[in-house]
Scaffold this active site. Structure first.
Site, PDB file in Angstrom:
ATOM      1  N   ARG A  62       0.850  -1.184   0.000  1.00 47.50           N
ATOM      2  CA  ARG A  62       0.000   0.000   0.000  1.00 47.50           C
ATOM      3  C   ARG A  62       0.888   1.238   0.000  1.00 47.50           C
ATOM      4  NH1 ARG A  62      -2.191   1.112   4.376  1.00 47.50           N
ATOM      5  NH2 ARG A  62      -1.559  -0.617   5.717  1.00 47.50           N
ATOM      6  N   SER A  87      -1.594  -3.322  11.659  1.00 50.19           N
ATOM      7  CA  SER A  87      -1.004  -4.283  10.726  1.00 50.19           C
ATOM      8  C   SER A  87       0.198  -4.968  11.361  1.00 50.19           C
ATOM      9  CB  SER A  87      -0.566  -3.582   9.448  1.00 50.19           C
ATOM     10  OG  SER A  87      -1.702  -3.214   8.717  1.00 50.19           O
ATOM     11  N   ARG A 140       2.025 -12.161  -0.027  1.00 48.70           N
ATOM     12  CA  ARG A 140       0.665 -12.440   0.446  1.00 48.70           C
ATOM     13  C   ARG A 140       0.088 -13.724  -0.129  1.00 48.70           C
ATOM     14  NH1 ARG A 140      -1.794  -8.488   4.094  1.00 48.70           N
ATOM     15  NH2 ARG A 140      -0.128  -6.982   4.263  1.00 48.70           N
TER      16      ARG A 140
END
Ligand code: GTP
Ligand code: MN
Ligand code: MN
Length: 621
Positions: free
Chosen positions: A94, A285, A403
């Site tokens: 991000r 996170s 991921r």
């Protein structure tokens, strides 16, 4: 292929294939048709593909992605129907500094977000998007966050020129024909989500495996409920249903409608007597949401099941009962650190296949690997950049933010209530961060406003702290700092107001945990993971009114006797370090809280009163 697929007519600027796709659209939703046409005129795709979400479409798109070199097909025995993708090395996470909240006034975005005037930003973006899909297919993905059977389904439509995004969205949300049919039938409102990789292809130009653009814009128009994302293919920037819609836009909607859209896991806990309760947890996170959501209790007779691991929508019924749903249909989890020893439930879900991995390493026999997946490190791998890798390489094989993207239905401890469109009754909210000092294993707030104060000052420290220096404490209100879609002061005010409206008795009880406190010798004071079930038991029994505790200045905390420590391998010194409330450490916390409140600028009065109350109690201790 047609003679000249990019040829355009004078009147609409659209080629025949695109005009055809618009004229033969699988919907009569007038607003959707008008928007897709307008975006096609702006972005100039070669083709339009209305995404139906079918198995056949998945096969077609994944085949195309393999041909394009974007996907590597994994070994069918080990990881059925699974693929590995490798991003551009500059497109791996991000991009918070390129994320914007565009409200009419700068105050609307508040002190914690990047802001730009919506009209100015739309002008900038129109230039960026002009012709951005040339040479590519425009995919139109109708989707719903949460259940299609909800009383008011939360529709969205993502327009994208990335097939990787289409395949990932198919895992993370309910998409395709059934959604479009119902949305059309209801003439339903949908959040407009426009996405482009920003990498148009000139006629005859060869494509790259991971197209993207160095100039990135992740832009939210909360007042118009719209999202424009340009230049990145990475999940958090490109799968617009997740962080962009289900947190940033949804938090703004929730503010207007009186509910909460939060960065929280949802856990179902059942005690030995068979009574179940639901607990939500907001951790920043990399602070353990996915692990906590997949907890395997170590104490006799207790059972944990998962409802969600990242996002929670909390609504309040007429009776004041908080009910919570997980709006997502998949897991988009950090791979490194997810392994058989620490999170077997996640590993089992992944092993069932139907998974897209991004930026992990490849094994020589068609599997995947990342740091922490197995106790033994393979002798040879292909790393995420496609280079040969051995344990001597001296660099990680998988990107630290690699991921896995897996359907949630593959989690075998998924609670059956996940399928309830009305959600589950919420008993408790647990805040947690990563703190070496100060914050004890668990405490219970004195009430809702005290709990909101705990959430507003939630803190976590960076793990890669500079040599010798104490970890840098960063405030992350309700673990939502990167995801609040409006003014953070108004967000805190909203939390206070919801409590006032619903009333103290009906509100979930608030707890604060810290799995990461250290002993004086530097090790973790608490073993964590499955052993966190002992903390869960205390929370559960506090809700039942059967667990003891002592009042400390920061909240009610368990003594050793109040915790079930049966069979736990922890020394006296460690336990002392985990549970201690040190008044001096907490006094030292106050200036850092004040600094944070100063940055926010307009902290609601009840939260400031809680800050004063804490100081008073510390002075009396
Ligand atoms: P995002 O998905 O990025 O929002 O992160 P998350 O909150 O889901 O974090 P995740 O569960 O992926 O865990 C992050 C890290 O925390 C991993 O390295 C875990 O090994 C570690 N971790 C999780 N739970 C515990 C715990 O109870 N104790 C300790 N010591 N470490 C933990
Ligand atoms: Mn997670
Ligand atoms: Mn998250």
């Amino acid at each position: 292929m047609a003679d000249n697929p990019t040829a355009t007519t004078e009147t609409t600027g659209l080629n025949e294939a695109v005009k055809d796709a618009l004229d033969n659209a699988p919907t009569t939703h007038a607003h959707l048709l008008a928007w897709v046409r307008e975006m096609a005129e702006l972005t100039q795709p070669d083709r339009i593909h209305w995404v139906d979400g079918s198995e056949a479409e998945w096969t077609q798109l994944t085949d195309e992605l393999v041909d394009a070199g974007t996907f590597v097909r994994l070994d069918e025995e080990k990881f059925p129907n699974s693929f590995a993708a490798f991003s551009d090395p500059e497109d791996v996470a991000r991009v918070e500094e390129r994320t914007f909240i565009c409200t009419r006034t700068e105050k609307g975005a508040g002190p914690t977000n990047n802001w730009e005037d919506p009209e100015v930003m739309r002008g900038t973006l129109r230039k960026k998007f002009r012709g951005a899909m040339r040479g590519r297919t425009m995919y139109v993905i109708p989707f719903v966050m949460g259940h299609l059977e909800a009383s008011r389904p939360s529709y969205g439509v993502e327009i994208t020129d990335s097939a990787y995004v289409v395949c990932s969205m198919r895992i993370m949300a309910t998409i395709g024909a059934p959604v479009l049919e119902k949305m059309t039938e209801q003439n339903g409102f949908f959040v407009e989500c426009l996405h482009s990789l920003g990498a148009p292809l000139a006629p005859g130009e060869e494509d790259v495996p991971w197209p993207c653009n160095p100039s990135k814009y992740i832009v939210h128009f909360p007042e118009d409920r719209a999202i424009w994302s340009f230049g990145s293919g990475y999940g958090g920037n490109a799968l617009l249903g997740k962080k962009c819609y289900a947190l940033r836009i949804a938090s703004a909607i929730a503010h207007d409608e009186g509910w909460l859209a939060e960065h929280m896991l949802i856990l179902k806990v059942t005690n030995p007597e068979g009574k179940s309760r639901f607990i939500a947890g907001a951790f920043p996170s990399a602070c353990g949401k996915t692990n906590f959501a997949m907890l395997e209790p170590t104490i006799e007779g207790w059972k944990a099941e998962m409802v969600g691991d990242d996002i929670a929508w909390i609504r309040f019924g007429k009776d004041g009962q908080a009910r919570v749903t997980n709006p997502e249909a998949g897991l988009f989890g950090v791979a490194p650190g997810t392994g058989w020893p620490t999170n077997p439930n996640a590993m089992r879900a992944i092993a069932r296949g139907n998974t897209i991995f991004t930026n992990v390493a490849l094994t020589d026999d068609g599997g995947v690997w990342w740091e922490g997946m197995t106790e033994e490190t393979p002798e040879h791998l292909t790393d995420w950049k496609g280079r040969d890798w051995t344990p001597e390489s001296g660099r990680p094989a998988a990107h630290p933010n690699s991921r896995f993207c897996t359907p949630i239905k593959q989690v075998d401890i998924l609670a059956p209530e996940y399928d309830d469109p009305e959600g589950v009754p919420l008993s408790a909210i647990v805040f947690g961060g990563r703190r070496k000092t100060t914050v004890p294993l668990v405490s219970q707030s004195f009430g809702w406003e005290h709990g909101v104060f705990q959430g507003a000052t939630l803190s976590s420290e960076t793990t890669a702290a500079a040599k010798g220096a104490v970890g840098v404490v960063r405030r992350d209100p309700m673990a939502m700092l990167p995801f609040i879609g409006y003014n953070a002061n108004d967000y805190l005010e909203h939390w206070v107001e919801v409590g006032e409206r619903i009333g103290e008795d009906e509100m979930p009880k608030v707890f604060y945990v810290n799995w990461f406190r250290r002993t004086p010798s530097g090790g973790f004071a608490w073993p964590g993971f499955g052993e966190n079930s002992r903390v869960v038991k205390w929370i559960f029994d506090r809700l039942e009114g059967t667990a003891g505790g002592r009042e400390a200045p920061i909240g009610t905390v368990p003594t050793r006797e109040d915790l079930d420590l049966t069979g736990l391998d922890v020394s006296d010194e460690e336990l002392e370090a985990a549970l201690k409330v040190d008044v001096e450490e907490w006094r030292a916390e106050l200036p850092s809280i004040d600094e944070w409140f100063h940055r926010l600028g307009h902290v609601p009065e009840p939260i400031l009163e809680q800050r004063a109350g804490l100081e008073d109690r510390l002075n009396q201790a």
